[in-house]
Each structure stands twice: as C-alpha cells, then as structure tokens.
Design a protein around this motif. Structure first.
Motif, PDB file in Angstrom:
ATOM      1  N   VAL A  98       0.872  -1.180   0.000  1.00  0.00           N
ATOM      2  CA  VAL A  98       0.000   0.000   0.000  1.00  0.00           C
ATOM      3  C   VAL A  98       0.907   1.227   0.000  1.00  0.00           C
ATOM      4  O   VAL A  98       1.734   1.389   0.896  1.00  0.00           O
ATOM      5  N   LEU A  99       0.771   2.048  -1.021  1.00  0.00           N
ATOM      6  CA  LEU A  99       1.537   3.295  -1.060  1.00  0.00           C
ATOM      7  C   LEU A  99       0.697   4.334  -0.329  1.00  0.00           C
ATOM      8  O   LEU A  99      -0.162   4.995  -0.912  1.00  0.00           O
ATOM      9  N   ASN A 100       0.949   4.418   0.937  1.00  0.00           N
ATOM     10  CA  ASN A 100       0.081   5.156   1.854  1.00  0.00           C
ATOM     11  C   ASN A 100       0.255   6.663   1.695  1.00  0.00           C
ATOM     12  O   ASN A 100       1.377   7.175   1.728  1.00  0.00           O
ATOM     13  N   SER A 101      -0.842   7.339   1.525  1.00  0.00           N
ATOM     14  CA  SER A 101      -0.751   8.793   1.383  1.00  0.00           C
ATOM     15  C   SER A 101      -1.108   9.508   2.688  1.00  0.00           C
ATOM     16  O   SER A 101      -1.278  10.710   2.716  1.00  0.00           O
ATOM     17  N   GLU A 102      -1.256   8.737   3.759  1.00  0.00           N
ATOM     18  CA  GLU A 102      -1.576   9.340   5.057  1.00  0.00           C
ATOM     19  C   GLU A 102      -0.459   9.024   6.040  1.00  0.00           C
ATOM     20  O   GLU A 102       0.218   8.019   5.911  1.00  0.00           O
ATOM     21  N   GLY A 103      -0.313   9.837   7.025  1.00  0.00           N
ATOM     22  CA  GLY A 103       0.627   9.516   8.109  1.00  0.00           C
ATOM     23  C   GLY A 103       2.042   9.956   7.817  1.00  0.00           C
ATOM     24  O   GLY A 103       2.316  10.715   6.890  1.00  0.00           O
ATOM     25  N   GLU A 128       7.503   7.320   7.569  1.00  0.00           N
ATOM     26  CA  GLU A 128       7.841   5.944   7.955  1.00  0.00           C
ATOM     27  C   GLU A 128       6.730   4.972   7.560  1.00  0.00           C
ATOM     28  O   GLU A 128       6.964   3.788   7.402  1.00  0.00           O
ATOM     29  N   ARG A 129       5.527   5.497   7.421  1.00  0.00           N
ATOM     30  CA  ARG A 129       4.406   4.637   7.006  1.00  0.00           C
ATOM     31  C   ARG A 129       4.039   4.864   5.545  1.00  0.00           C
ATOM     32  O   ARG A 129       2.915   4.628   5.126  1.00  0.00           O
ATOM     33  N   ALA A 130       5.030   5.304   4.776  1.00  0.00           N
ATOM     34  CA  ALA A 130       4.766   5.598   3.365  1.00  0.00           C
ATOM     35  C   ALA A 130       4.490   4.330   2.575  1.00  0.00           C
ATOM     36  O   ALA A 130       3.645   4.310   1.685  1.00  0.00           O
ATOM     37  N   VAL A 131       5.207   3.252   2.902  1.00  0.00           N
ATOM     38  CA  VAL A 131       5.005   1.988   2.191  1.00  0.00           C
ATOM     39  C   VAL A 131       4.612   0.940   3.221  1.00  0.00           C
ATOM     40  O   VAL A 131       5.339   0.703   4.182  1.00  0.00           O
ATOM     41  N   LEU A 132       3.457   0.338   3.019  1.00  0.00           N
ATOM     42  CA  LEU A 132       2.958  -0.650   3.981  1.00  0.00           C
ATOM     43  C   LEU A 132       2.638  -1.944   3.256  1.00  0.00           C
ATOM     44  O   LEU A 132       2.378  -1.951   2.055  1.00  0.00           O
ATOM     45  N   SER A 133       2.667  -3.017   4.036  1.00  0.00           N
ATOM     46  CA  SER A 133       2.318  -4.303   3.451  1.00  0.00           C
ATOM     47  C   SER A 133       0.862  -4.607   3.794  1.00  0.00           C
ATOM     48  O   SER A 133       0.426  -4.377   4.920  1.00  0.00           O
ATOM     49  N   PHE A 186      -6.929   0.376   9.770  1.00  0.00           N
ATOM     50  CA  PHE A 186      -5.778   0.448   8.869  1.00  0.00           C
ATOM     51  C   PHE A 186      -5.080   1.807   8.912  1.00  0.00           C
ATOM     52  O   PHE A 186      -3.869   1.891   8.865  1.00  0.00           O
ATOM     53  N   HIS A 187      -5.866   2.874   8.934  1.00  0.00           N
ATOM     54  CA  HIS A 187      -5.338   4.241   8.833  1.00  0.00           C
ATOM     55  C   HIS A 187      -4.409   4.361   7.637  1.00  0.00           C
ATOM     56  O   HIS A 187      -3.268   4.828   7.749  1.00  0.00           O
ATOM     57  N   ALA A 188      -4.853   3.884   6.527  1.00  0.00           N
ATOM     58  CA  ALA A 188      -4.024   3.953   5.324  1.00  0.00           C
ATOM     59  C   ALA A 188      -4.932   4.063   4.117  1.00  0.00           C
ATOM     60  O   ALA A 188      -6.009   3.470   4.075  1.00  0.00           O
ATOM     61  N   LYS A 189      -4.498   4.852   3.157  1.00  0.00           N
ATOM     62  CA  LYS A 189      -5.204   4.879   1.879  1.00  0.00           C
ATOM     63  C   LYS A 189      -4.216   5.269   0.791  1.00  0.00           C
ATOM     64  O   LYS A 189      -3.166   5.845   1.073  1.00  0.00           O
ATOM     65  N   GLY A 190      -4.547   4.906  -0.401  1.00  0.00           N
ATOM     66  CA  GLY A 190      -3.639   5.213  -1.503  1.00  0.00           C
ATOM     67  C   GLY A 190      -3.656   4.087  -2.516  1.00  0.00           C
ATOM     68  O   GLY A 190      -4.623   3.326  -2.603  1.00  0.00           O
ATOM     69  N   GLU A 191      -2.574   3.979  -3.259  1.00  0.00           N
ATOM     70  CA  GLU A 191      -2.502   2.957  -4.306  1.00  0.00           C
ATOM     71  C   GLU A 191      -2.094   1.615  -3.723  1.00  0.00           C
ATOM     72  O   GLU A 191      -1.356   1.549  -2.741  1.00  0.00           O
ATOM     73  N   LEU A 192      -2.570   0.566  -4.378  1.00  0.00           N
ATOM     74  CA  LEU A 192      -2.164  -0.785  -3.993  1.00  0.00           C
ATOM     75  C   LEU A 192      -1.353  -1.334  -5.160  1.00  0.00           C
ATOM     76  O   LEU A 192      -1.822  -1.340  -6.301  1.00  0.00           O
ATOM     77  N   VAL A 193      -0.142  -1.747  -4.885  1.00  0.00           N
ATOM     78  CA  VAL A 193       0.712  -2.197  -5.999  1.00  0.00           C
ATOM     79  C   VAL A 193       1.259  -3.588  -5.736  1.00  0.00           C
ATOM     80  O   VAL A 193       1.607  -3.938  -4.620  1.00  0.00           O
ATOM     81  N   VAL A 210       7.769   7.267  -2.416  1.00  0.00           N
ATOM     82  CA  VAL A 210       8.587   7.638  -1.252  1.00  0.00           C
ATOM     83  C   VAL A 210       9.195   9.018  -1.482  1.00  0.00           C
ATOM     84  O   VAL A 210       9.243   9.865  -0.578  1.00  0.00           O
ATOM     85  N   TRP A 211       9.618   9.255  -2.723  1.00  0.00           N
ATOM     86  CA  TRP A 211      10.171  10.574  -3.049  1.00  0.00           C
ATOM     87  C   TRP A 211       9.113  11.652  -2.792  1.00  0.00           C
ATOM     88  O   TRP A 211       9.385  12.667  -2.161  1.00  0.00           O
ATOM     89  N   SER A 212       7.889  11.407  -3.275  1.00  0.00           N
ATOM     90  CA  SER A 212       6.861  12.441  -3.129  1.00  0.00           C
ATOM     91  C   SER A 212       6.475  12.647  -1.667  1.00  0.00           C
ATOM     92  O   SER A 212       6.174  13.769  -1.250  1.00  0.00           O
ATOM     93  N   VAL A 213       6.520  11.562  -0.876  1.00  0.00           N
ATOM     94  CA  VAL A 213       6.214  11.716   0.550  1.00  0.00           C
ATOM     95  C   VAL A 213       7.278  12.588   1.216  1.00  0.00           C
ATOM     96  O   VAL A 213       6.966  13.481   2.019  1.00  0.00           O
ATOM     97  N   VAL A 214       8.542  12.322   0.857  1.00  0.00           N
ATOM     98  CA  VAL A 214       9.623  13.128   1.436  1.00  0.00           C
ATOM     99  C   VAL A 214       9.488  14.580   0.973  1.00  0.00           C
ATOM    100  O   VAL A 214       9.660  15.528   1.762  1.00  0.00           O
TER     101      VAL A 214
END
Lengths: 777, 351
Positions: A52-57, A60-65, A144-151, A165-169
C-alpha cells in the motif's frame, strides 16, 4: 546404452553443449527451479506483497504491506470477542485482493489500483456468501489508517514505490518550507507594518481611528479624540522610519518568497506561475533544469537566509572592527557576504531546503552517453535521486547480441546495472541502494534514508519483469535474482561513517556469510515418504528460468542419474581442483534440481559456459562480501600473521619456563577457605528463601498438571485462563470471589487448584469457605 | 538419489488450506514466503461439546501440543474416528478428519494410509468402538502394522448412550445395561494387543498426568508402525468417582521408565514414586505388566522397530502422478455416474 556411454554423453554435453543423440532432453518452460515448487499460485500465499503506497501519516508509514496491515489490525482486536471471525475474514479479503491484483477484472494490467476500491470490492464479493464479512471489512478498514494505491510486484513497481517515497519526502519538505516561509513572511510584514505605524503618516487621526475601528469594532470610534491622540503621539515620539535600503531589502525578500516556484503554493491563486517539476526521465534534462533554475534557487535561498537575520534583527549591512589591547578583529558586513551568495555553488545543506530532483531511467535505455550523464549528475554532489530500473538482468552483452549461430554464439552477460553500481560506489559520497523489487518493502527504511540523504542518491532496482520467464510471477523472478546473487542487495550510506565497514551493508542478502543460500527442499519419493535435501540456489538455477539460456541445460532421465552428477557449488570447487591437475575430461558434471509440470523432481546438467557465468557471479559476490567485511582476505591474512606471532611468543615463553626453576606453590590461606564456606552458606540461604517465598497466601495452580477439563474456566473465565499449552493458570485472582476459588478447587478433579487465603475479609461466608479450602492449601 | 520422484511437493498444497493464523514473518529466504510456525489455536476448531471434566479434553490438548511441536501441517494430518464421545475428536482438530462408522475407524485409516502415505494418520476410538464392534479390525490392524497412531480412549463405559456397559467395564460395575453389576471379567486391551503377531508398539497412559500423556503420544507418533496407546480416562458424567482412588493416590500408578522408553522428569518422580525400569523390547515382561491393573502400569510396554510395515511390503510401484489419481477417481465416479441415454464418458469427453 550402458551407463558408461551415458556418462560420456553427459560429460560431452557439459563440455560442448551438444546433445549428440543421447538420452538427454532439452529444458523447456515446463521446468522450474526446485525451490519454486511450493509457489504455483502466489495469490494464495500470505506474504508482504501487495504494498500500500500510503498517502496518510508519517514518511515511515509511506510503504505498507497489506498482510502487515491486517496483522496489525487483528492484533489491535486481541481483546475483542469477534477477533477470530474478523481475522479469518481479513485473511480471506487479503486473498481476494491479491487475486484481483494478479488477474484484474475491468482494469488494465499495470494500472494503479486504489486500495479502498479493491478492499470494498473484495468485501462485496465475499459478503455474498457470508453477510458478516462486510462488518469485518469495515472494522478492519477503520484500523488500517491507510489509503492510496495498492501495488503488486510488476514492471511498474520500482518506479511507483520510489516515486511515492520521493513524493512523501517532498511533501514533508514542502510542509517545512511553507511553515518557515509563513513564519518569516509574518514577521517581515510586521516589520514593514511597524514602520508605517511608527511614521508621522501612520499617526494621522484618520489612520488611528481606522486602526481602532478595525481592532475593536466601531463602538469606541466616538469615545476617543483621535486628533488629540495624533498630536500627542507625533510630539511625544520621533517618527520611526526604516532605511530605504532595508525597506527595499525586506520588500525584495517578501517578493522573492511569494514568487517562488519550487513548491506549489499552499493556496493556489489564479494566474500564478506554475511550479517547477522535479521528475525527469533523463539525467541530462534534470541537470539542464537545475542550471536554468540555479539563479532562482540562489535568490530564494539567499532571501530565506537574509530573512532569518532580518526577523531576528541580526542583519548588519556594513562590517565592524573590534580592537582590543593587541589585536583587531574585522567582521564583514552582511551586504558583502550576500553579494556573492551562491557564486561558488550551493552546498548540500542549503539545497536540502528545496525539492530534490528525481530521475527514473531504464537500464535497457542506458547508452554510453546516458551512463555518462548519470555519472556526471551523481558526481555533482547535488541532491539528485536517480532510479535505474533493470528489467532484464541477464541481458546478453554486445558481443552476444548479434544473431549468431553456434559455435559463434558467445555467452556473456552485459551486467549493465553492475557497471553502473560499481561506478556509483567509486564516487564515494553517493547513497546507494540496490535491491530487487521483492526486497523493496523490507528495505523501505533504507529507501527513505536515501531519499532524505544530503547529497546524490542512486537506486538500482530489478523489477523481475524480464519477459523471458514464462508465467513465473515477477515477484519470484526478482526474489530469485537476490537469492542467486545475480542482483545482491546493497545499501551504501556515506553518512553512516567514514569507512567501508560502516558504510556498506550486505546483511539484507539471504545467508550473507555463505557463497550461496542453501535451503532444505522437501519432496516425496515413490512411496510418498517425505525426503529432504539441501539445495543451493545459484546463478545457474536463475539462468535455467530464462528462455534464452535453456540451451545450456539438459534434462537427464531419472534412470540415468548417477553419482557423477553433483550440485553446482560442489562442481565449482571440483573444477578448480581438476583444472589445477590439468584434467581435460572431468569426472563429474554439474547439475541443478528442478520440478516439471507434474511436480516431479528432475535434474539437469549445466554446461561449461553456464557454469563459468556462475563462477563469475560467485567471484563478484565474493568481492562484495570482502568489501562488506565478510571473509575479507586482508583481515584473514592479518589474523593469520597475528596468530603466527602469538604462537611464536608462546613457544618462546614455554621454552623459558622449561629452563627456569619451578615456582614454589603457596599453601591456601585460611581466610580463603573461610570465604568459600561463607559463600556456600549464602547460596544455601538464598535457596531456602526461594523455597519459602513460593506462593505465600496467594492462590495458585499447578499448571503442569492441568488436564484442560474446563472445570475452573467455567466457574470464572476471567479468573482462570489457559496458557499457550492450554493448561490453566490464575490469570487474575481479583477477577472473582474467594468462593469461586474454593468451588473451582473442589471441582478440579486432579486437585491442583490451591485457593490460598481470602483476599477480601468482608466476603460473606468466609468462615465456611476457609474450612472448605483447607484440604487444598 | 534413489528417492527421486514425487507426487506433488509435500508442501505444495499447504498454501490454500488453512491460512496461517500467525502473523507473517519475513524470513531470510525470499523464496520461503511463509513461516511454518503453528500455535495451539491453529489446530483448534470449534468448541468441544464434551462434558466439563471429561478426559477427552486432556487428550485433545495433548494431540494439539504434539501437532504444534512436530509442526504438522494441518493439511497433511488426518484424524479418523469411529462412533462415541471420543470419536468427536476430529471435529475439534483443524486438520483433515473422518468421523466414520462404529468400529470402522481402523480400516478407514488403513485405506488412507495406503492411498495417501504422505499424511500423518491418527485414530481415535472409544472402548466400545475398538474392543467390541471394531475388535476384528483392531486385531488385524495390529497385525498389518501400518504406520499410524491409534488412541484408545478407555473410560470403561459407553458414555454417548448414557451409561451402558462396555467390554472394559470391570466386573460388578452397575450400568444401565447391567443394573445388577457387570457379570463378565473385563477385556484387557493391552493383553489382547500384546498377543497379536506383528505387534510393534503398545503403551498405556492415564489422562490425568498430562506430561506423561504427551510424552507417550509423542513416542507413539515417532514410532514407525502401528502405535497403540490405551488412555485410561475419566467419565465425570456417568462414572464420576470410578477413577478417584487412582487419581488421588500416586502409589496406585506404576510408572514404567527406561532409556528406550519414557524418561521421567524429577517433578513427576517426586510425586509418583512407584516406578519400575522396564525395557520395552522385553515382550514377556510386557505381557506380565499388562495383566496387572492395580497399580495401573503407565508407560511404554512394548516397542519393536523391526516389524515390517504392510504399506512397505505391498507398496504400489506406480507413480502417483496427478493424472493417475485423476483417472482413478474418474473411474470410481463412473461407477455411480448415470449418463443420459446414448451418452458415454468417451462421447462426453469427445464433445
């Protein structure tokens, strides 16, 4: 054909790659490495993909399984009575989502999928059969507290993850920038406003009236005599006026910050000039953009630096000289310092304020010119992030590319990503992350570190989508590349220290200490009894998965298997010995273990060409191990020398001891014996104390003797609970009454519950209960 | 190199059923996508309907611990039972299970063993199930010596039919079918088992010593052959005080220990001091011990690892490929398939 002839055919294939009409069979797509046998269908397996490419939080929680999210949510529900039901539904939903990602319906393959949409679709699908799934899905989603793309692991994964990750940073940088800019602008405007307020013009009656009215409403407008107030103020205090230079400077800063195009303004205004883009597909474009924006960047950074001084009142236009008794110290003025701001280039610390440039390139498109541009970009020291995605790891080199036919064909791998990596490492101050797509989630922390690094960063990722591996999922191909050492995982962080041992980490590779990772491989024999053998996963196994290299392997029918067929790692060692002896015809042939489409174990001979590539790969891995501090030959040599020196010294000491007179033995003195006795007494006392303190008046259960008969748990399931072995213990003695303890002790058929003494002296009927408890205490 | 061919990799089916409850742990190996780690709950299915205090609960816990500790994949494990209270056990195991006919657990288990030797087979039978209606199967199962662990849940009573005498009910026991007391001497399952040719593993244990129960079942599981374990258990509903004397007097339990049998730990040795060193290879002494009922002998009475297994003597040389299994199943289904008039399998497939 007898066994000897067959053995000769096998050796002939090994040496020449020719079948010679023997019983050897060609390798085709239906064969897969033995260690893949368990993974016919990845959609049914729980593992760390999809992501999950998380757009919230936080970053450190940018990429979740997805599995990790479900596990976290289930863990959060551990006290919930519906936990088991929700967990089972969670796993089923996970599987539905995996299936949908692997075989999209109504969505083109490779197109980004929305996590929420897929989750809800999976819930709707499963709710048809079980109406409670909907509730489980909603409760899990809320946790979950996560939303975004699923890849999933596919050709688009590396660029998606790295860009995300770049865009989150960058988003967190933008937030920091806007906060800083707002703070500075507020104070700068305050300075300008103060000038107006303190001037004669600002003290005119109309302005004073307007000021009060603006602040307190109109109710006081008639209360004050603004004319009198204006006169008093003008007479009482000299007019405050900024110098023209300062006013212009501050106004200039305000304008520069307002006009900046590096970050998208928080509140977009129509007619605003569009913000700069920072994602490029060629390094040349990124460098060109940097050059074009350089002046703009200098102005903005200069404005920010001056603004910090201005708001603190620290800006000194001209310099000063301090003179003491013997020396004089000159401090240059800020005007002079900022006059040449950025002329010698901007340092990384300042540039970190601005967005980083991101370049995403495919290794297949890297010609000599492009490669040079990457090297140039990385060597500038600029905070540029370069992603090189490799899709074809076993790409044949230039000399093998022409449509040659045997025997002109030449097996050689281009190793373009390897070349790029070596160059980047030699630049010494570039952050490097090399990883297969399958490893990216595990390396998310390193990825984030690279994105936040104050300098250039190079990311080399193998996608696993080679187009030459049949229907083997990209995840497995990527994982196989890591396992086979064809694409080892490397993290090189120049900020970690000043030497190789602290900067280079290869620990994320499987079995980093060994030449190859070795895994137990279980199968069943003709009588279906389970057998196990250890199988190494080498480059030869990885090559055998690739359509272009299958001709270098030949399947040996089971009847022809012999002791001369040895595993590739053993063969590599053996061939070195045979070469040293000058043997031309080897006595053994290397082979790999595979499974066919019926899941039957097969063995294939590896020819000499493929074995040589495997040897090269091993040599590269070994050199990487040395750099990473594993089996370092310099260290080994140093240890050997030190040991030899120590042995020499020891021998000399022994020699001198033999020749020297024997020392006299001192008798043991009395105090020593007394001390020893005292120690034993102490130990004994502790033991006695431990035995006595055991339970006191507390209730307890002899848990090891519990027969899981449910008597006590039915009396009070909060007071009595089962441990991991399903044997009872007192979970909370205060969760019930003494009466329940006594009743449970009476009900326990093996009499292992000891109620102890009552904890609540006011409990009714205690006298009777104490009598009843006595036999059990 | 001789163990060459396989019929589906042992773990290949593990991916679909059941899903692991344990959180996903990332292993060193990227090719090992899930960890083979089980908790007791992974083997638990449903809530047992046995009476509170029933010895079956202890047996269920012991087999679940065994499965967990041996990391038995649920889809590679099968529990077969007959009819009776004890035979509900497969319902509570999250593995494959077969709640079969009264007395017929053993022949079904043998069939499974022949057709699917890759499965770990456990059999749960009650005293009526095994020693009465299923006695013939029991005797021949011992003789066939097929690799499985057979547990005889012996509470001396038919509990499911509400207190009827069973073959192991002691003489004089008043039950609904023997209101004046049982007339016949009880059948001794140990003596019977030890009297059958080809016997290879016989043990006895009581449900109220969980550590020994586990150790004995573990030894039985590791024995290659037909492992027969008689588990003396309590029935709190119909014979609530029947075992009390044994339960509360450790001297009335005789622990058999030996380096080739059970090793008794110090905790147990403190409580159960009545012990005998017994070599499980001594069949004559095993028969003597088996004939005694007070104190209850507990431990491994007999073990012989050299008895041939029927499935090895008569193994099928054909490879169990997926097509062979499919064709075999189709042939069986065809026996019961009713084709429309004029239709046959050949025509159906051609169409």
């Amino acid at each position: 054909m007898n066994m000897e002839v067959k053995a000769q055919d096998q050796i002939a294939f090994y040496l020449t790659g020719q079948h010679n009409g023997s019983g050897l069979k060609p390798l085709d797509r239906s064969y897969r490495p033995a260690l893949f046998a368990r993974h016919a269908d990845l959609t049914a397996v729980r593992y760390d993909f999809p992501l999950v490419l998380n757009s919230e939080g936080t970053p450190e929680r940018a990429v979740l399984s997805l599995s990790g999210l479900v596990d976290e949510a289930v863990e959060a529900l551990r006290e919930d009575k519906d936990r088991d039901r929700i967990a089972q539904h969670g796993y089923a939903l996970e599987r539905e989502v995996r299936k949908e990602l692997a075989h999209p319906i109504g969505r083109a393959n490779g197109v980004a999928a929305d996590f929420a949409t897929l989750w809800n679709a999976a819930a709707a699908q499963l709710t048809v059969e079980d109406s409670t799934v909907d509730d489980s899905a909603k409760r899990l989603w809320a946790l979950f507290h996560a939303k975004g793309e699923l890849v999933d692991a596919d050709f688009a994964l590396p660029s998606r993850v790295v860009r995300h990750v770049w865009s989150v940073v960058q988003a967190s940088k933008a937030t920091a920038f806007h906060e800083r800019a707002e703070r500075l602008l507020l104070k700068l405007h305050a300075i300008l406003d103060a000038e107006i307020a303190g001037s004669d013009k600002g003290r005119l009656p109309e302005r004073l009236r307007a000021g009060l009215a603006a602040q307190a409403g109109t109710s006081f407008a008639t209360t004050f005599n603004f004319d009198a107030m204006s006169r008093i103020l003008i007479d009482a205090k000299p007019a405050l006026a900024l110098s023209e230079a300062r006013r212009r400077r501050i106004q200039g800063i305000v304008d520069t910050i307002d006009r900046q195009r590096f970050y998208v303004p928080k509140t977009a205004v129509t007619g605003d000039t569009q913000a700069h883009g920072f994602v490029f597909y060629r390094c040349a474009d990124a460098l060109q953009a940097y050059k074009e924006r350089r002046q703009e960047a200098i102005e903005l950074l200069k404005a920010l630096s001056i603004a910090e001084l201005e708001v603190n009142g620290d800006y000194r236009e001209s310099g000063s000289t301090d003179v003491d008794d013997q020396t004089s110290t000159s401090v240059p003025g800020h005007d002079m310092i900022f006059e040449d701001f950025g002329a010698g280039g901007l340092d990384a610390g300042l540039l970190a304020t601005l967005p980083d440039y991101l370049v995403c390139q495919y290794s297949s498109e890297l010609g000599a010119e492009e490669t040079l541009q990457i090297v140039e970009a990385l060597s500038t020291g600029l905070p540029i992030r370069v992603l090189v995605q490799t899709d074809d790891l076993l790409e044949p080199s230039g000399i093998a590319k022409a449509n040659l036919v045997a025997p002109e064909r030449h097996l050689a791998l281009a190793s373009r990503s390897r070349q790029m990596l070596d160059t980047a490492i030699n630049l010494t101050d570039v952050f490097i992350l090399q990883s297969s797509a399958s490893q990216l989630f595990r390396l998310r922390e390193a990825l984030l570190r690279g994105m936040s690094y104050n300098g250039p960063a190079f990311f080399s990722v193998f996608s696993g989508s080679t187009g030459h591996n049949g229907d083997v999922p990209a995840y497995l191909v990527a994982a196989a590349a890591t396992e086979s050492r064809a694409f080892p995982t490397i993290v090189y962080d120049p900020s970690a220290g000043s030497d190789w041992s602290t900067r280079l980490a290869i620990d994320d590779n499987p079995s980093p200490q060994d030449a190859w990772p070795v895994h137990p491989f279980e199968y069943e024999n003709e009588t279906l009894q389970t057998r196990s053998e250890n199988v190494a996963f080498t480059l030869a196994d990885f090559m055998a998965m690739d359509d272009r290299f299958r001709e270098h392997f030949a399947i040996v029918p089971k009847a022809d298997w012999s002791e001369a067929m040895i595993a590739v790692p053993d063969s590599l060692k053996m061939s070195v010995k045979e070469l040293a002896k000058g043997t031309i015809v080897p006595s053994t042939v290397p082979c790999i273990t595979l499974v066919d489409e019926n899941f039957q174990v097969q063995r294939a001979i590896v020819n000499r060409r493929a074995l040589e590539e495997t040897r090269r790969s091993h040599a590269m891995w070994h050199s990487l191990q040395e750099l990473g501090g594993i089996h370092n030959s310099h260290a080994a040599l140093a240890v050997e020398r030190a040991e030899a020196r120590a042995a020499e010294r020891f021998a000399e000491q022994m020699k001198s001891l033999v020749t020297a007179p024997a020392p006299s033995v001192q008798p043991v003195k009395e105090p020593l014996a007394a001390a020893a006795q005292a120690e034993s007494i102490t130990v004994g006392e502790v033991a006695v104390t431990v035995a006595q303190e055991s339970h006191g008046d507390d209730p307890y259960i002899e848990t090891a003797r519990c027969t899981t008969c449910n008597e006590c748990t039915q009396v009070n399931s909060k007071m009595f609970a089962y441990n991991g072995d399903k044997q009872a213990y007192i979970a909370d003695a205060n969760a019930g009454t003494y009466r329940q303890l006594v009743e449970a002790a009476e009900g326990c058929q093996v009499s292992i519950i000891h109620p102890g003494k009552p904890r609540n002296p006011k409990e009714p009927g205690l006298d009777d209960l104490i009598v009843r408890a006595a036999p059990f205490n | 190199m001789n163990d060459t061919t396989m019929n589906g990799i042992a773990k290949s089916g593990a991916m679909t059923f059941p899903l692991p409850l344990a959180p996903v742990n990332v292993n060193d190996c990227l090719l090992e996508l899930y960890e083979e780690h089980y908790e007791l709950e992974d083997y638990q299915k449903g809530v047992p309907r046995w009476c509170t205090g029933c010895g079956d609960n202890a047996i269920l816990t012991a087999v679940q611990r065994l499965c967990r500790d041996e990391k038995l994949a649920p889809e590679k494990t099968v529990f077969v039972s007959g009819i009776g209270c004890s035979s509900r056990l497969p319902h509570y195991m999250n593995t494959y299970g077969f709640h079969s006919l009264h007395g017929r657990a053993l022949p079904i288990a043998e069939g499974i063993r022949l057709a699917r030797p890759d499965l770990k087979v456990f059999v749960n039978m009650g005293d009526g199930d095994c020693c009465s209606i299923g006695a013939a199967h029991w005797i021949h199962a011992i003789r066939y010596n097929m690799n499985m662990t057979a547990m005889l849940h012996d509470n001396n009573i038919y509990g499911l039919t509400k207190k009827q005498a069973s073959p192991t009910s002691p003489i004089g026991l008043k039950t609904n079918t023997t209101p004046r007391g049982s007339y016949l001497e009880a059948l001794n399952p140990l003596s019977v088992t030890l009297g059958v040719s080809n016997v290879s593993f016989v043990a006895q244990v009581v449900d109220w010593i969980p550590k020994l129960l586990y150790q004995t079942l573990s030894a039985a599981y590791h024995h290659k052959g037909f492992s027969f374990v008689r588990i003396i258990q309590r029935c709190p509903e119909w014979l609530p005080t029947h075992m009390d004397d044994y339960l509360h007097d450790p001297q009335r339990v005789l622990l058999l220990h030996h380096e080739n049998g059970l090793e008794i730990d110090s905790e147990l040795a403190k409580r159960y001091t009545n012990m005998e060193e017994h070599d499980p290879s001594n069949l004559n002494r095993a028969r003597e011990i088996a004939s005694g009922s007070d104190p209850i002998p507990v431990g491994i009475l007999y073990r012989n690892d050299d008895v041939p297994l029927y499935e090895e003597v008569r193994s099928d040389s054909r490879l169990r490929t997926t097509s062979l299994v499919k064709n075999g199943l189709e042939a069986e289904f065809d026996k019961f398939t009713i084709w429309p008039e004029g239709q046959t399998r050949a025509k159906h497939e051609a169409a």
